[in-house]
Write an enzyme that holds these catalytic residues in place. Structure first.
Site, short mmCIF file in Angstrom:
data_model
loop_
_atom_site.label_atom_id
_atom_site.label_comp_id
_atom_site.label_asym_id
_atom_site.label_seq_id
_atom_site.Cartn_x
_atom_site.Cartn_y
_atom_site.Cartn_z
N PRO A 11 13.85 11.52 -6.78
CA PRO A 11 13.41 12.81 -6.26
C PRO A 11 14.23 14.01 -6.75
CG PRO A 11 14.45 11.49 -4.54
CD PRO A 11 14.25 10.59 -5.73
N ASN A 12 13.50 15.05 -7.04
CA ASN A 12 14.03 16.37 -7.43
C ASN A 12 14.60 16.43 -8.84
OD1 ASN A 12 13.48 17.80 -4.95
ND2 ASN A 12 15.04 16.49 -4.03
N ARG A 19 17.29 24.95 -11.28
CA ARG A 19 18.14 25.36 -10.15
C ARG A 19 19.48 24.62 -10.27
NH1 ARG A 19 14.32 28.08 -9.06
NH2 ARG A 19 13.07 28.30 -7.18
N TYR A 24 24.51 20.54 -11.98
CA TYR A 24 23.80 19.58 -12.85
C TYR A 24 23.69 20.03 -14.30
CZ TYR A 24 22.54 17.65 -8.32
OH TYR A 24 22.60 17.11 -7.06
N ASN A 75 18.52 6.66 -12.02
CA ASN A 75 19.09 7.74 -11.23
C ASN A 75 18.15 7.91 -10.04
OD1 ASN A 75 20.09 10.01 -10.02
ND2 ASN A 75 20.32 11.18 -11.92
N ALA A 78 18.62 11.33 -4.37
CA ALA A 78 19.09 11.21 -2.98
C ALA A 78 18.76 9.85 -2.36
CB ALA A 78 18.49 12.34 -2.14
N HIS A 81 21.48 7.20 -1.61
CA HIS A 81 22.33 7.20 -0.42
C HIS A 81 21.61 6.71 0.83
CE1 HIS A 81 24.61 9.58 -3.24
NE2 HIS A 81 23.68 10.53 -3.25
N ASP A 88 16.69 -3.52 -1.95
CA ASP A 88 15.98 -4.81 -1.93
C ASP A 88 15.20 -5.04 -3.23
OD1 ASP A 88 16.96 -5.31 0.59
OD2 ASP A 88 15.10 -4.80 1.65
N GLU A 99 23.11 1.88 -12.08
CA GLU A 99 22.98 3.13 -11.32
C GLU A 99 23.62 4.26 -12.11
OE1 GLU A 99 24.54 2.89 -7.29
OE2 GLU A 99 24.89 5.06 -7.26
N HIS A 101 24.37 8.61 -12.36
CA HIS A 101 24.34 9.95 -11.78
C HIS A 101 24.89 10.96 -12.78
CE1 HIS A 101 23.24 8.41 -7.92
NE2 HIS A 101 24.18 7.51 -8.05
N ILE A 102 24.29 12.13 -12.76
CA ILE A 102 24.75 13.23 -13.62
C ILE A 102 26.08 13.77 -13.10
CG2 ILE A 102 24.20 15.59 -14.35
CD1 ILE A 102 21.18 14.70 -13.99
N SER A 103 26.13 14.01 -11.80
CA SER A 103 27.34 14.57 -11.19
C SER A 103 28.28 13.44 -10.74
CB SER A 103 26.97 15.45 -9.99
OG SER A 103 26.35 14.66 -8.97
N ARG A 108 31.91 15.11 -4.41
CA ARG A 108 31.00 16.02 -3.71
C ARG A 108 31.01 15.74 -2.20
NH1 ARG A 108 25.43 16.25 -6.64
NH2 ARG A 108 25.27 18.07 -5.24
N ARG A 112 27.39 11.79 -0.07
CA ARG A 112 27.04 11.27 -1.40
C ARG A 112 28.02 10.19 -1.86
NH1 ARG A 112 23.13 15.11 -3.14
NH2 ARG A 112 23.62 17.15 -2.30
O1 CA2 Z 1 24.19 13.52 -9.75
C1 CA2 Z 1 23.10 12.96 -9.72
O2 CA2 Z 1 22.52 12.55 -10.73
C2 CA2 Z 1 22.36 12.81 -8.38
O3 CA2 Z 1 21.68 11.56 -8.39
C3 CA2 Z 1 21.37 13.96 -8.30
C4 CA2 Z 1 20.62 14.01 -6.98
C5 CA2 Z 1 21.58 13.94 -5.79
O4 CA2 Z 1 20.86 13.86 -4.58
C6 CA2 Z 1 22.53 12.75 -5.89
O5 CA2 Z 1 23.43 12.77 -4.80
C7 CA2 Z 1 23.32 12.79 -7.19
C8 CA2 Z 1 19.81 15.32 -6.91
C9 CA2 Z 1 18.71 15.40 -7.96
C10 CA2 Z 1 18.48 16.76 -8.49
O6 CA2 Z 1 18.42 17.74 -7.47
C11 CA2 Z 1 18.27 19.06 -7.82
C12 CA2 Z 1 18.39 19.95 -6.78
C13 CA2 Z 1 18.27 21.30 -7.03
C14 CA2 Z 1 18.01 21.75 -8.32
C15 CA2 Z 1 17.89 20.85 -9.36
C16 CA2 Z 1 18.02 19.49 -9.11
#
Ligand code: CA2
Length: 145
Positions: A11-12, A19, A24, A75, A78, A81, A88, A99, A101-103, A108, A112
């Site tokens: 997601p996202n 954003r 990121y 990846n 969210a 977590h 499963d 697994e 993650h970018i960050s 953080r 997370r």
């Molecule tokens: O660091 C990562 O790759 C994460 O998986 C990114 C997720 C975050 O929930 C994980 O804790 C770490 C978030 C995906 C991207 O979310 C955005 C939010 C706002 C603007 C752009 C991307």
């Protein structure tokens, strides 16, 4: 012979580059896909790159990967977590899952720091920006050789 690897995004992640560039970076998910395809050419991997905002779709893709791929880089965003369903699904398949993650999730917010899926995964890579994906592909190439 080329091996297929699924690169799954949760997601996202479709919002990358639009954003939160401070966290990121400025790359879009399309930029990351293109980097993965270039690395795939170097590593002899065929990249099947996908994104969904829906947990059940990610579960279905993990099941599909067990039939069609030698490994998965995920990846899970969210859902990392929170998702017992993804934990499963990863346990249910026999191909290795990494697994990604970018960050650096450990640098953080506290929520997370825990991953529900990490115990089911072969390994975890985080904190290297889009390079995290390339490191996961290198690991998949190495462990499936
Ligand atoms: O660091 C990562 O790759 C994460 O998986 C990114 C997720 C975050 O929930 C994980 O804790 C770490 C978030 C995906 C991207 O979310 C955005 C939010 C706002 C603007 C752009 C991307």
């Amino acid at each position: 012979m080329s091996k297929t690897v699924f690169v799954l995004n949760g997601p996202n992640l479709n919002m990358l580059g639009k954003r939160e560039p401070g966290i990121y970076g400025g790359n879009t998910l399309q930029d990351i896909e293109s980097d993965c395809r270039k690395a795939g050419d170097d590593y002899g991997l065929t990249i099947d790159f996908r994104q969904s905002n829906h947990e059940g779709v990610l579960v279905d893709w993990l099941h599909e990967a067990s039939e069609k791929a030698v490994g998965v880089a995920i990846n899970a965003g969210a859902y990392t977590h929170t998702s017992v369903a993804l934990h499963d699904a990863i346990r249910a398949i026999s191909v290795p899952v990494i697994e990604v993650h970018i960050s650096n999730v450990h640098a953080r917010e506290e929520f997370r720091h825990h991953s529900k899926i990490a115990p089911a995964c072969k390994g975890v890579i985080c904190g290297f920006g889009p390079t995290s994906y390339i490191l996961a592909l290198y690991a998949l190439k190495s462990i499936t050789d």
